[in-house]
Motif scaffolding. Sequence first.
Motif, PDB file in Angstrom:
ATOM      1  N   ILE A 177      46.637  16.679  34.702  1.00 47.84           N
ATOM      2  CA  ILE A 177      47.202  16.083  35.924  1.00 47.84           C
ATOM      3  C   ILE A 177      46.164  15.149  36.519  1.00 47.84           C
ATOM      4  N   ASP A 178      46.551  13.879  36.689  1.00 44.80           N
ATOM      5  CA  ASP A 178      45.683  12.883  37.332  1.00 44.80           C
ATOM      6  C   ASP A 178      44.299  12.840  36.688  1.00 44.80           C
ATOM      7  N   GLY A 179      44.277  12.323  35.505  1.00 44.92           N
ATOM      8  CA  GLY A 179      43.049  12.338  34.701  1.00 44.92           C
ATOM      9  C   GLY A 179      41.894  11.577  35.330  1.00 44.92           C
ATOM     10  N   VAL A 180      40.707  12.011  34.966  1.00 47.72           N
ATOM     11  CA  VAL A 180      39.487  11.363  35.450  1.00 47.72           C
ATOM     12  C   VAL A 180      38.593  11.108  34.255  1.00 47.72           C
ATOM     13  N   ILE A 181      38.491   9.871  33.892  1.00 51.50           N
ATOM     14  CA  ILE A 181      37.640   9.593  32.739  1.00 51.50           C
ATOM     15  C   ILE A 181      36.700   8.447  33.062  1.00 51.50           C
ATOM     16  N   GLY A 182      36.326   8.329  34.305  1.00 49.92           N
ATOM     17  CA  GLY A 182      35.385   7.259  34.631  1.00 49.92           C
ATOM     18  C   GLY A 182      36.101   5.930  34.673  1.00 49.92           C
ATOM     19  N   LEU A 217      36.530  12.407  42.205  1.00 46.93           N
ATOM     20  CA  LEU A 217      37.811  12.226  41.535  1.00 46.93           C
ATOM     21  C   LEU A 217      38.085  13.542  40.812  1.00 46.93           C
ATOM     22  N   ASN A 218      39.176  14.192  41.182  1.00 42.29           N
ATOM     23  CA  ASN A 218      39.504  15.500  40.607  1.00 42.29           C
ATOM     24  C   ASN A 218      40.676  15.365  39.644  1.00 42.29           C
ATOM     25  N   SER A 219      40.543  16.051  38.514  1.00 40.62           N
ATOM     26  CA  SER A 219      41.568  16.068  37.495  1.00 40.62           C
ATOM     27  C   SER A 219      41.823  17.524  37.134  1.00 40.62           C
ATOM     28  N   TYR A 220      43.029  17.845  36.702  1.00 39.34           N
ATOM     29  CA  TYR A 220      43.352  19.255  36.448  1.00 39.34           C
ATOM     30  C   TYR A 220      43.970  19.434  35.067  1.00 39.34           C
ATOM     31  N   HIS A 228      42.032  24.544  35.045  1.00 42.83           N
ATOM     32  CA  HIS A 228      40.658  24.102  35.323  1.00 42.83           C
ATOM     33  C   HIS A 228      40.687  22.755  36.032  1.00 42.83           C
ATOM     34  N   MET A 229      39.645  22.554  36.819  1.00 37.36           N
ATOM     35  CA  MET A 229      39.444  21.234  37.426  1.00 37.36           C
ATOM     36  C   MET A 229      38.274  20.547  36.727  1.00 37.36           C
ATOM     37  N   LEU A 230      38.444  19.293  36.415  1.00 37.39           N
ATOM     38  CA  LEU A 230      37.324  18.448  36.011  1.00 37.39           C
ATOM     39  C   LEU A 230      37.093  17.487  37.175  1.00 37.39           C
ATOM     40  N   SER A 231      35.878  17.458  37.667  1.00 36.47           N
ATOM     41  CA  SER A 231      35.615  16.665  38.872  1.00 36.47           C
ATOM     42  C   SER A 231      34.384  15.788  38.668  1.00 36.47           C
ATOM     43  N   ALA A 249      45.154  21.819  45.522  1.00 35.62           N
ATOM     44  CA  ALA A 249      44.203  21.149  44.632  1.00 35.62           C
ATOM     45  C   ALA A 249      44.406  19.638  44.735  1.00 35.62           C
ATOM     46  N   PRO A 250      43.660  18.974  45.622  1.00 37.00           N
ATOM     47  CA  PRO A 250      43.854  17.528  45.812  1.00 37.00           C
ATOM     48  C   PRO A 250      43.133  16.681  44.760  1.00 37.00           C
ATOM     49  N   GLY A 251      43.433  15.421  44.765  1.00 33.67           N
ATOM     50  CA  GLY A 251      42.793  14.482  43.838  1.00 33.67           C
ATOM     51  C   GLY A 251      41.402  14.055  44.268  1.00 33.67           C
ATOM     52  N   HIS A 252      41.066  14.289  45.530  1.00 30.89           N
ATOM     53  CA  HIS A 252      39.741  13.935  46.060  1.00 30.89           C
ATOM     54  C   HIS A 252      39.272  15.061  46.989  1.00 30.89           C
ATOM     55  N   GLY A 253      38.032  15.475  46.822  1.00 34.24           N
ATOM     56  CA  GLY A 253      37.444  16.411  47.778  1.00 34.24           C
ATOM     57  C   GLY A 253      37.718  17.871  47.452  1.00 34.24           C
ATOM     58  N   PRO A 254      37.401  18.761  48.413  1.00 32.71           N
ATOM     59  CA  PRO A 254      37.454  20.200  48.157  1.00 32.71           C
ATOM     60  C   PRO A 254      38.862  20.727  47.897  1.00 32.71           C
TER      61      PRO A 254
END
Length: 407
Positions: free
Chosen positions: A47-52, A34-37, A11-14, A226-231
């Motif tokens: 992978i590459d967490g996004v928590i604000g 900011l994309n996280s997986y 899953h992606m969290l974006s 699946a990049p860290g930013h964008g589509p």
Amino acid sequence: MKKIKIADGIHMLSMNVEDMLFEGIWEIANGVTLNSYIVQGEKTAIIDGVIGWDGIPETLYKNLEEINVHPKDIDYLIVNHMEPDHSGWISNFEKIKDDFTIVCTEKAAKLVTSFYGKDKIQVVKEGDTLDLGNGKVLSFHPVPNVHWPDTMYSYEHSTKTLFSCDMYGAFGKMGDHHFDDEMTPEEEEFFEKEGIRYYSNVMTTFTPMLRKAIEKSKEFEINTIAPGHGPLYRGNPEKIMNDYTRFSNYAEGAGKNEITILWGSMYGMTGKAIAFAEEILKREGVKYNKLEMPLESESEMVATVFKSAGIIIAAPTYEYKLFPPVAAALDEIGRKKITGKAAFRFGSYGWSGGAEKELAEILERNRMKWDMVPSVEFEGSPKAGDFEKIEAGILELIGKMKDKIVE
Ligand code: FEO
């Protein structure tokens, strides 16, 4: 924060972010994602967490719950790249779980310790794997200087997903569509523009290393990038690889079939010549952009010069040098190593010249290797003879551009 399934067990969290200066510099007009997986086998990795930027939002827990992940079940934090837009969440995450393993390159490990004081680190090298169980196997592939020295790709073998971090990223917030094959033509155009803004603002200095990273990505069988930013790219992953190759060429002088007028004028004398230049460009059917310095944002200025095959520098002498906002813009372009552009300068002077000398110094200092049409300088207001020389200069510029055009 959005939660998108991208494959079985992945899953992606974006999160869309705006009202910020990216890297503390870039005023990004259309925001960024900011994309996280989350990769779930018997064990779970993020992978590459996004928590604000300032804490752990409750929405994160809610999103994780909905995909049956409790934060305490996350065993591995995969840090593809240490820049804090990807790693800044580590110090928040450890408030709820502190017995996780960070997986990263040796170069990243040094910063993981110095930034966050963590030392439970699994250092990985090219081709190392991490078996999460249930068929989910990640492998790791350093791509140094994309765009920090520590960066790596992660690749999940069963789903053929390449987690490319900053590589193949774009600025711009995402709406309801997250994959290339969902995008409308307008969204495709938007992310092409935001991809150019992202590449030119953040990545272009490292173009030689980016080219190596493009080649490395071609070694994988890929269902989804699946990049860290964008589509995300699953319909045609090759397209973004080709786009990035094109952007790398923009960094070295190629560009779209358009001219950017980078200009400043104190009292409108150079401005008169700009109005004349616009008439010539219209007559010749050449698309052009105008960037008035210092009113234009740094982000827009760099992106627009970067993508143009031809540049008109229109600026007067000021205090024996080039009009400072234009000089500063060119220096920034030089620091970004945007080389090889076809360019032409004109501008007025009053008591003395000096702009031309400083322009030459900027080009030389930054080793820009721009292909310059001889400049036209005029005392005060441009006269008929000056207009003739400006027209000839513009026509020569259009000629020089022809073999640099890559759309
Ligand atoms: Fe998305 Fe280099 O940070």
